[in-house]
Write a protein that holds these residues in place. Structure first.
Motif, PDB file in Angstrom:
ATOM      1  N   GLY A 164      14.935  91.245  -7.203  1.00  0.00           N
ATOM      2  CA  GLY A 164      14.393  90.416  -8.264  1.00  0.00           C
ATOM      3  C   GLY A 164      14.998  89.039  -8.377  1.00  0.00           C
ATOM      4  O   GLY A 164      15.958  88.682  -7.693  1.00  0.00           O
ATOM      5  N   ILE A 165      14.428  88.244  -9.290  1.00  0.00           N
ATOM      6  CA  ILE A 165      14.800  86.842  -9.410  1.00  0.00           C
ATOM      7  C   ILE A 165      16.258  86.660  -9.827  1.00  0.00           C
ATOM      8  O   ILE A 165      16.897  85.677  -9.476  1.00  0.00           O
ATOM      9  N   GLY A 166      16.801  87.622 -10.544  1.00  0.00           N
ATOM     10  CA  GLY A 166      18.216  87.563 -10.915  1.00  0.00           C
ATOM     11  C   GLY A 166      19.100  88.306  -9.931  1.00  0.00           C
ATOM     12  O   GLY A 166      20.152  88.815 -10.311  1.00  0.00           O
ATOM     13  N   SER A 167      18.721  88.349  -8.675  1.00  0.00           N
ATOM     14  CA  SER A 167      19.345  89.154  -7.640  1.00  0.00           C
ATOM     15  C   SER A 167      20.880  89.126  -7.670  1.00  0.00           C
ATOM     16  O   SER A 167      21.508  88.092  -7.462  1.00  0.00           O
ATOM     17  N   LYS A 168      21.446  90.291  -7.886  1.00  0.00           N
ATOM     18  CA  LYS A 168      22.897  90.430  -7.850  1.00  0.00           C
ATOM     19  C   LYS A 168      23.425  90.226  -6.437  1.00  0.00           C
ATOM     20  O   LYS A 168      24.494  89.625  -6.231  1.00  0.00           O
ATOM     21  N   LEU A 169      22.670  90.709  -5.445  1.00  0.00           N
ATOM     22  CA  LEU A 169      23.120  90.583  -4.062  1.00  0.00           C
ATOM     23  C   LEU A 169      23.083  89.134  -3.599  1.00  0.00           C
ATOM     24  O   LEU A 169      23.977  88.680  -2.879  1.00  0.00           O
ATOM     25  N   ARG A 170      22.044  88.402  -3.999  1.00  0.00           N
ATOM     26  CA  ARG A 170      21.983  86.975  -3.639  1.00  0.00           C
ATOM     27  C   ARG A 170      23.171  86.225  -4.233  1.00  0.00           C
ATOM     28  O   ARG A 170      23.790  85.384  -3.564  1.00  0.00           O
ATOM     29  N   ALA A 171      23.508  86.546  -5.471  1.00  0.00           N
ATOM     30  CA  ALA A 171      24.641  85.886  -6.116  1.00  0.00           C
ATOM     31  C   ALA A 171      25.943  86.253  -5.430  1.00  0.00           C
ATOM     32  O   ALA A 171      26.790  85.389  -5.176  1.00  0.00           O
ATOM     33  N   GLU A 172      26.127  87.539  -5.095  1.00  0.00           N
ATOM     34  CA  GLU A 172      27.374  87.961  -4.450  1.00  0.00           C
ATOM     35  C   GLU A 172      27.523  87.319  -3.074  1.00  0.00           C
ATOM     36  O   GLU A 172      28.636  86.987  -2.653  1.00  0.00           O
ATOM     37  N   ALA A 173      26.407  87.119  -2.378  1.00  0.00           N
ATOM     38  CA  ALA A 173      26.446  86.493  -1.057  1.00  0.00           C
ATOM     39  C   ALA A 173      26.530  84.969  -1.142  1.00  0.00           C
ATOM     40  O   ALA A 173      26.548  84.298  -0.104  1.00  0.00           O
ATOM     41  N   GLU A 174      26.545  84.432  -2.361  1.00  0.00           N
ATOM     42  CA  GLU A 174      26.663  82.988  -2.596  1.00  0.00           C
ATOM     43  C   GLU A 174      25.563  82.220  -1.869  1.00  0.00           C
ATOM     44  O   GLU A 174      25.808  81.223  -1.196  1.00  0.00           O
ATOM     45  N   MET A 175      24.315  82.691  -2.070  1.00  0.00           N
ATOM     46  CA  MET A 175      23.179  82.064  -1.410  1.00  0.00           C
ATOM     47  C   MET A 175      22.461  81.061  -2.312  1.00  0.00           C
ATOM     48  O   MET A 175      21.456  80.484  -1.912  1.00  0.00           O
ATOM     49  N   GLY A 176      22.949  80.874  -3.519  1.00  0.00           N
ATOM     50  CA  GLY A 176      22.514  79.766  -4.368  1.00  0.00           C
ATOM     51  C   GLY A 176      21.117  79.919  -4.918  1.00  0.00           C
ATOM     52  O   GLY A 176      20.486  80.971  -4.876  1.00  0.00           O
ATOM     53  N   GLY A 177      20.624  78.810  -5.448  1.00  0.00           N
ATOM     54  CA  GLY A 177      19.304  78.777  -6.048  1.00  0.00           C
ATOM     55  C   GLY A 177      19.380  78.781  -7.562  1.00  0.00           C
ATOM     56  O   GLY A 177      20.194  79.493  -8.149  1.00  0.00           O
ATOM     57  N   PRO A 270       7.710  85.145 -19.838  1.00  0.00           N
ATOM     58  CA  PRO A 270       8.204  83.839 -19.398  1.00  0.00           C
ATOM     59  C   PRO A 270       7.582  83.470 -18.062  1.00  0.00           C
ATOM     60  O   PRO A 270       7.087  84.345 -17.325  1.00  0.00           O
ATOM     61  N   VAL A 271       7.606  82.186 -17.734  1.00  0.00           N
ATOM     62  CA  VAL A 271       6.995  81.730 -16.475  1.00  0.00           C
ATOM     63  C   VAL A 271       8.039  80.922 -15.697  1.00  0.00           C
ATOM     64  O   VAL A 271       8.195  79.719 -15.901  1.00  0.00           O
ATOM     65  N   PRO A 272       8.757  81.569 -14.786  1.00  0.00           N
ATOM     66  CA  PRO A 272       9.784  80.868 -14.011  1.00  0.00           C
ATOM     67  C   PRO A 272       9.252  80.345 -12.686  1.00  0.00           C
ATOM     68  O   PRO A 272       8.191  80.754 -12.205  1.00  0.00           O
ATOM     69  N   ARG A 273       9.999  79.436 -12.100  1.00  0.00           N
ATOM     70  CA  ARG A 273       9.782  79.031 -10.705  1.00  0.00           C
ATOM     71  C   ARG A 273      11.142  78.952 -10.036  1.00  0.00           C
ATOM     72  O   ARG A 273      12.138  78.557 -10.641  1.00  0.00           O
ATOM     73  N   PHE A 274      11.169  79.355  -8.766  1.00  0.00           N
ATOM     74  CA  PHE A 274      12.454  79.483  -8.083  1.00  0.00           C
ATOM     75  C   PHE A 274      12.224  79.551  -6.585  1.00  0.00           C
ATOM     76  O   PHE A 274      11.264  80.151  -6.117  1.00  0.00           O
ATOM     77  N   LEU A 275      13.102  78.919  -5.828  1.00  0.00           N
ATOM     78  CA  LEU A 275      13.117  79.065  -4.377  1.00  0.00           C
ATOM     79  C   LEU A 275      14.560  78.982  -3.911  1.00  0.00           C
ATOM     80  O   LEU A 275      15.240  77.978  -4.123  1.00  0.00           O
ATOM     81  N   ALA A 276      15.037  80.062  -3.298  1.00  0.00           N
ATOM     82  CA  ALA A 276      16.396  80.077  -2.773  1.00  0.00           C
ATOM     83  C   ALA A 276      16.516  79.084  -1.619  1.00  0.00           C
ATOM     84  O   ALA A 276      15.587  78.928  -0.831  1.00  0.00           O
ATOM     85  N   PRO A 277      17.654  78.418  -1.493  1.00  0.00           N
ATOM     86  CA  PRO A 277      17.820  77.468  -0.389  1.00  0.00           C
ATOM     87  C   PRO A 277      17.959  78.132   0.968  1.00  0.00           C
ATOM     88  O   PRO A 277      17.806  77.487   1.996  1.00  0.00           O
ATOM     89  N   SER A 278      18.247  79.437   0.969  1.00  0.00           N
ATOM     90  CA  SER A 278      18.414  80.161   2.228  1.00  0.00           C
ATOM     91  C   SER A 278      17.846  81.563   2.061  1.00  0.00           C
ATOM     92  O   SER A 278      17.899  82.141   0.968  1.00  0.00           O
ATOM     93  N   GLU A 289      10.971  88.347  -4.958  1.00  0.00           N
ATOM     94  CA  GLU A 289      11.482  87.524  -6.043  1.00  0.00           C
ATOM     95  C   GLU A 289      12.979  87.247  -5.943  1.00  0.00           C
ATOM     96  O   GLU A 289      13.475  86.387  -6.668  1.00  0.00           O
ATOM     97  N   SER A 290      13.692  87.932  -5.093  1.00  0.00           N
ATOM     98  CA  SER A 290      15.091  87.546  -4.882  1.00  0.00           C
ATOM     99  C   SER A 290      15.170  86.216  -4.143  1.00  0.00           C
ATOM    100  O   SER A 290      16.182  85.521  -4.190  1.00  0.00           O
ATOM    101  N   ALA A 291      14.045  85.828  -3.490  1.00  0.00           N
ATOM    102  CA  ALA A 291      14.005  84.579  -2.727  1.00  0.00           C
ATOM    103  C   ALA A 291      13.131  83.513  -3.375  1.00  0.00           C
ATOM    104  O   ALA A 291      13.371  82.320  -3.172  1.00  0.00           O
ATOM    105  N   HIS A 292      12.125  83.912  -4.170  1.00  0.00           N
ATOM    106  CA  HIS A 292      11.176  82.915  -4.676  1.00  0.00           C
ATOM    107  C   HIS A 292      10.385  83.473  -5.853  1.00  0.00           C
ATOM    108  O   HIS A 292      10.185  84.683  -5.984  1.00  0.00           O
TER     109      HIS A 292
END
Length: 418
Positions: A164-177, A270-278, A289-292
């Motif tokens: 999901g958009i609040g991805s714990k794994l993305r945050a732990e891997a320091e992949m930003g966004g 809510p209506v979010p927009r998001f794109l991970a840099p990697s 949604e962990s990526a976009h």
């Protein structure tokens, strides 16, 4: 406790299930985990575009959805409040006679994906991913999970974050966004009765009204509202608000009573927009949604999650194995080839959303101008249809923007390329 699999997929939403189906079809041992024991009912992910349907067809999920009564839609129309067509995307005419959208309940789509999973995919629910495992070189090599029997270290050549958009794994891997929010929300109704045979987006002085059919003789309606527009007004106030909303969109008058009756089951989203840099690091991939995340008006979010999964599986198929070195080669290709498509989808979705949801006088005038001039130009109409359907990338040039604004004449307007 410990165990070992080829692939650990974290999150059993559309992105996770699609990834498990696509990679499982390659013969890999896949463990799919989700923190929830039951799926919550939510108004999301109900429209499937041709680009995603090609993958669902390959996995066998499209056939299941059709047996379950999914609604086939040929057109996406943007309309004035009285129903006048401002811009119509005729999928069959532009993309081919068999191309269409499908509308189905979100839970039905999840069930269809789950039904396609091969026997080498295991699902465990009520399982929380605690933290990543890394090898001596820092490569992701699995994750610690918390399940009813206690903590388990799951070793995997590939971990897929579909959490999901609040991805714990993305945050732990320091992949930003960084997540951004649109300056409005969407109020969702599920109305009893059949009131639509297409995906219709009504452009009004108060913003978007999105309408499409669902199986079982119901209709989905999304209504744009300000962040605090409905705060504290109570049921009587909501009934009055609903009547005023319909008064502003005469085309919705036949469902007036149905909208009032549906207020009890409304959802404010809510209506979010998001794109991970990697999208990838050694041993770890992001999908869905962990990526976009994009505006629901464009009907791209769930579809892009499905095509993420297909793209990742294609890269893994190309390298021909699940050794760590092979996986990392596939991840580099996934990052290199998939990121431009996601950037394109984010741009197309944001521009489409702004064109329809801007409630300022200038914004509404500009949006209508863009829509009408696009509708008069077969070449631009075809490009828009391809972009929205997710079948390929057809970015608009600066000169195309001038054509849409009516500032230049397009000598090639009649050139239509399928």
């Amino acid at each position: 406790m410990s165990e070992e699999v080829d692939v650990l997929v974290c999150g059993a939403g559309v992105g996770g299930l699609a990834t498990a189906a696509a990679i499982g079809a390659l013969g890999a041992t896949v463990l799919l985990v989700d923190k929830l024991t039951r799926r919550p009912p939510i108004a999301k992910g109900e429209l499937l575009q041709p680009g995603a349907l090609s993958s669902l067809r390959e996995w066998g999920a499209e056939e299941i959805l059709l047996r379950q009564g999914a609604c086939a839609l040929d057109r996406l129309s943007i309309r004035a409040p009285d129903g006048e067509s401002l811009l119509a995307l005729d999928y069959a005419a532009v993309l081919g006679p068999k191309e269409r959208l499908l509308a189905a309940d979100h839970q039905t789509i999840l069930d269809a994906l789950e039904a396609t999973l091969p026997g080498n995919v295991t699902i465990r629910r009520g399982v929380r991913v605690d933290r990543l495992i890394r090898d001596s070189a820092g490569r992701v090599a699995g994750a610690h999970i918390q399940q009813p029997g206690g903590e388990t270290a799951v070793r995997a050549r590939l971990v897929v974050a579909a959490d999901g958009i609040g991805s714990k794994l993305r945050a732990e891997a320091e992949m930003g966004g960084k997540r951004a929010e649109y300056a409005h929300r969407l109020l969702s109704f599920e109305v009893a009765g059949e009131y639509a045979g297409e995906l219709s987006a009504y452009v009004t002085e108060r913003g978007l009204r999105l309408v499409y059919p669902l199986p079982g003789g119901t209709t989905r309606v999304y209504t744009q509202v300000g962040p605090d527009e409905l705060r504290g007004i109570g049921h009587v106030g909501l009934v009055g608000w609903t009547h005023r909303m319909v008064d502003g969109v005469p085309a919705l008058d036949p469902m007036r009573d149905g909208l009032v009756a549906a207020l009890a089951g409304r959802q404010l989203l809510p209506v979010p927009r998001f794109l991970a840099p990697s999208l990838a690091k050694p041993g770890l991939a992001l999908v869905g949604e962990s990526a976009h995340a994009v505006h629901p008006m464009a009907a791209q979010g769930m579809n892009t999650a499905i095509t993420d999964a297909a793209a990742l599986a294609d890269r893994l198929r190309a390298v021909g194995g699940f050794a760590a070195a092979d996986v990392d080669e596939a991840l580099r290709s996934y990052q290199r080839e998939r990121m431009p498509m996601l950037e394109h989808i984010a741009t197309v979705s944001h521009n489409a959303a702004r064109m329809i949801t801007d409630v300022s006088p200038l914004g509404r005038l500009l949006g209508r101008t863009l829509m009408r001039n696009t509708a008069r130009n077969p070449r631009l109409l075809a490009a828009t249809c391809h972009n929205m359907a997710g079948v390929d990338v057809r970015p608009l040039r600066l000169t195309d923007r001038f054509y849409q604004l009516g500032l230049l004449r397009d000598a090639n307007a009649q050139v239509i390329a399928r």
